[in-house]
Design a protein around this motif. Structure first.
Motif, mmCIF file in Angstrom:
data_model
loop_
_atom_site.group_PDB
_atom_site.id
_atom_site.type_symbol
_atom_site.label_atom_id
_atom_site.label_comp_id
_atom_site.label_asym_id
_atom_site.label_seq_id
_atom_site.Cartn_x
_atom_site.Cartn_y
_atom_site.Cartn_z
ATOM 1 N N LEU A 46 0.711 -1.220 0.023
ATOM 2 C CA LEU A 46 -0.048 0.013 0.044
ATOM 3 C C LEU A 46 0.717 1.361 0.040
ATOM 4 O O LEU A 46 0.336 2.307 0.357
ATOM 5 C CB LEU A 46 -1.044 0.036 1.223
ATOM 6 C CG LEU A 46 -1.990 -0.996 1.032
ATOM 7 C CD1 LEU A 46 -2.740 -1.066 2.412
ATOM 8 C CD2 LEU A 46 -2.959 -1.259 -0.106
ATOM 9 N N SER A 47 2.050 1.109 -0.301
ATOM 10 C CA SER A 47 2.952 2.261 -0.724
ATOM 11 C C SER A 47 3.638 1.907 -1.993
ATOM 12 O O SER A 47 4.467 0.946 -2.072
ATOM 13 C CB SER A 47 3.914 2.370 0.583
ATOM 14 O OG SER A 47 4.750 3.322 0.288
ATOM 15 N N PRO A 48 3.726 2.884 -2.901
ATOM 16 C CA PRO A 48 4.350 2.559 -4.113
ATOM 17 C C PRO A 48 5.811 2.277 -3.916
ATOM 18 O O PRO A 48 6.761 2.754 -3.148
ATOM 19 C CB PRO A 48 3.957 3.930 -4.945
ATOM 20 C CG PRO A 48 3.236 4.600 -4.309
ATOM 21 C CD PRO A 48 3.062 4.289 -2.840
ATOM 22 N N ILE A 49 6.297 1.092 -4.759
ATOM 23 C CA ILE A 49 7.641 0.729 -4.858
ATOM 24 C C ILE A 49 8.392 2.192 -5.573
ATOM 25 O O ILE A 49 8.228 2.330 -6.681
ATOM 26 C CB ILE A 49 7.849 -0.558 -5.693
ATOM 27 C CG1 ILE A 49 7.055 -1.473 -4.958
ATOM 28 C CG2 ILE A 49 9.321 -0.949 -5.943
ATOM 29 C CD1 ILE A 49 7.067 -3.005 -5.812
ATOM 30 N N LEU A 50 9.494 2.326 -4.876
ATOM 31 C CA LEU A 50 10.261 3.468 -5.395
ATOM 32 C C LEU A 50 11.709 3.006 -6.403
ATOM 33 O O LEU A 50 11.787 3.578 -7.349
ATOM 34 C CB LEU A 50 10.993 4.304 -4.283
ATOM 35 C CG LEU A 50 10.054 4.930 -3.177
ATOM 36 C CD1 LEU A 50 10.685 5.288 -1.916
ATOM 37 C CD2 LEU A 50 8.901 5.794 -3.744
ATOM 38 N N HIS A 51 11.873 1.876 -5.836
ATOM 39 C CA HIS A 51 13.265 1.101 -6.625
ATOM 40 C C HIS A 51 13.328 -0.290 -6.103
ATOM 41 O O HIS A 51 12.854 -0.854 -5.305
ATOM 42 C CB HIS A 51 14.401 1.944 -6.721
ATOM 43 C CG HIS A 51 15.154 2.022 -5.331
ATOM 44 N ND1 HIS A 51 14.595 2.815 -4.320
ATOM 45 C CD2 HIS A 51 16.091 1.353 -4.724
ATOM 46 C CE1 HIS A 51 15.420 2.811 -3.002
ATOM 47 N NE2 HIS A 51 16.144 1.705 -3.419
#
Length: 124
Positions: A22-27
């Motif tokens: 529920l938190s976008p993947i950054l890298h």
């Protein structure tokens, strides 16, 4: 994870984007090691903002089994890497045989000997 275009010194890995918590993947952190080595070596940080789910891995040795980890990172930190992927690189041409000697044994035959190549790059 899908292995693609496996060659003697490089290969490509493709994967499906995992659940992001529920938190976008950054890298993604990409690590690798030769099978049997104790520690992983950092390969690269791959930005997730590019919507990329693949990595081209280069600089490898022929006929070697590598273990790759793909670790997603979001604003809360990094997830578990999941199951590492084992990728065997392809064989390549060996280096030249060493210390080649030839002795003529008759008018129709000879005897040759050599030391195996320093870099076999696969079975000989």
């Amino acid at each position: 994870v899908k292995k693609q275009s496996i060659h003697a010194r490089n290969f490509t890995l493709l994967w499906s984007k995992p659940f992001d918590g529920l938190s976008p993947i950054l890298h993604y952190i990409i690590d690798y090691k030769e099978d049997g080595a104790a520690n992983f070596t950092f390969l690269k940080n791959l930005s997730a903002t590019l919507n990329t789910s693949s990595v081209f891995v280069t600089g490898l040795q022929p006929h070697t089994l590598y273990v790759i980890r793909i670790i997603p990172v979001n604003r809360f930190g990094h997830a578990a890497s999941g199951e590492p992927v084992r990728v065997p690189t392809a064989v390549a041409y060996p280096s030249a045989p060493r210390n080649l000697t030839v002795a003529v044994t008759s008018s129709t035959s000879f005897f040759a000997s050599w030391v195996k190549p320093e870099t076999p790059n696969g079975p000989i």
